[in-house]
Design a protein around this motif. Structure first.
Motif, short mmCIF file in Angstrom:
data_model
loop_
_atom_site.label_atom_id
_atom_site.label_comp_id
_atom_site.label_asym_id
_atom_site.label_seq_id
_atom_site.Cartn_x
_atom_site.Cartn_y
_atom_site.Cartn_z
N VAL A 222 43.83 38.05 46.86
CA VAL A 222 44.84 38.89 47.51
C VAL A 222 45.47 39.84 46.49
O VAL A 222 45.62 41.05 46.74
N GLU B 42 37.77 34.65 49.65
CA GLU B 42 38.69 35.41 50.50
C GLU B 42 39.99 34.66 50.75
O GLU B 42 41.00 35.25 51.08
N LEU C 16 42.32 43.60 58.37
CA LEU C 16 43.39 42.63 58.11
C LEU C 16 43.97 42.04 59.39
O LEU C 16 44.38 42.78 60.29
N ASP D 59 46.84 38.03 56.80
CA ASP D 59 46.36 38.82 55.67
C ASP D 59 47.36 39.91 55.31
O ASP D 59 47.63 40.16 54.14
N THR E 30 44.67 33.24 46.44
CA THR E 30 45.74 34.20 46.17
C THR E 30 45.32 35.21 45.10
O THR E 30 45.79 36.36 45.13
N VAL F 287 50.48 38.36 53.40
CA VAL F 287 50.33 38.00 51.98
C VAL F 287 50.01 39.22 51.13
O VAL F 287 50.43 39.30 49.96
N LEU F 288 49.27 40.19 51.67
CA LEU F 288 48.97 41.40 50.90
C LEU F 288 50.23 42.22 50.69
O LEU F 288 50.47 42.75 49.59
N TYR G 149 51.51 32.27 51.89
CA TYR G 149 51.01 32.38 50.51
C TYR G 149 50.97 31.02 49.82
O TYR G 149 50.01 30.69 49.12
N GLU H 42 43.07 42.53 45.42
CA GLU H 42 42.93 43.57 46.44
C GLU H 42 44.10 44.53 46.39
O GLU H 42 43.93 45.75 46.52
#
Length: 248
Positions: free
Chosen positions: A189, A183, A93, A97, A186, A100-101, A167, A192
């Protein structure tokens, strides 16, 4: 060894450490493992053994939240603990990344448990990729409106500001030529984030409820309850409650 007024044998300490070890594997369930079930029942009924288990957890810098008959021993690493998971430790990440995660994780919790009462109820909550994304899209609009005060000056919110801005620039769902989510979408994300919860025993896939659906486990609610004072979570809960009022 002595804990409080009790002296424990080597076998008793081994049993206490074994129970904590089982609790550190959140996908294990006591009903499927006789050894786990026996130790859990012993923890619930034997005060001296409970003190020994609590002491082992304390030594590992963990809070023992609950000994649940179905979920098992629910443990929570304290902030700063070597056992705590941090997004910055994720090898794949980048900064955006992680932003947003992290936002997706907080949004899943806030959408499912927007009120203190929700955090106390054992009702199983269901979420989907689309529902969480819709919530986040609405959230970014509200945060954009709240980003300036009456005089047009920026209102700082370090934990959320950068995350929602990143985002909001991503497309909801962008399938690749192989049918997988891109990838840069959203939905990828959010998936994940939810799949990580599944791996940690905090959620379960629920395809029978529809595409991209998951059930949140009881232990996820308990973990959220432990971190409910976090500013970002509180802010998203405020927005979710406002949404629910409008929907009524």
């Amino acid at each position: 060894m002595t804990t409080a007024a009790c002296t424990y044998s080597a076998s008793e300490l081994t049993d206490a450490a074994c129970l904590v070890s089982l609790g550190c594997q959140p996908r294990l369930r006591p009903l499927a493992l006789p050894r786990y079930w026996d130790l859990l029942q012993r923890y619930r009924l034997d005060g001296a053994f409970r003190d020994a288990v609590d002491a082992v957890a304390e030594g590992l810098d963990m809070d023992l939240i609950e000994a649940h008959p179905i979920e098992g021993l629910v443990l929570h690493p304290r902030e700063g603990s070597w056992l705590a998971y941090r997004l910055k430790d994720h090898p794949r990440l980048g900064v955006k990344d992680r932003l947003v995660l992290g936002l997706a994780h907080v949004a899943i919790a806030a959408r499912a448990y927007p009120t203190p009462a929700d955090l106390e109820e054992e009702t199983v909550k269901r979420v989907s990729l689309a529902e969480v994304d819709d919530f986040l899209r609405s959230l970014t609009e509200r945060l954009r409106e709240a980003a300036v005060d009456a005089d047009g000056l920026a209102v700082p919110h370090a934990e959320l500001d950068a995350a929602w801005r990143v985002y909001s620039k991503l497309p909801p769902a962008r399938p690749t030529t192989t049918g997988r989510l891109s990838e840069s979408s959203t939905h990828r994300v959010i998936k994940e984030a939810l799949e990580w919860l599944v791996e940690q025993g905090l959620a379960n896939r629920a395809p029978e409820l529809g595409v991209g659906c998951y059930r949140l486990a009881h232990r996820f609610r308990l973990q959220v309850r432990e971190t409910a004072a976090m500013a970002a979570f509180a802010a998203l809960c405020d927005i979710r409650r406002a949404q629910l009022i409008e929907e009524d």
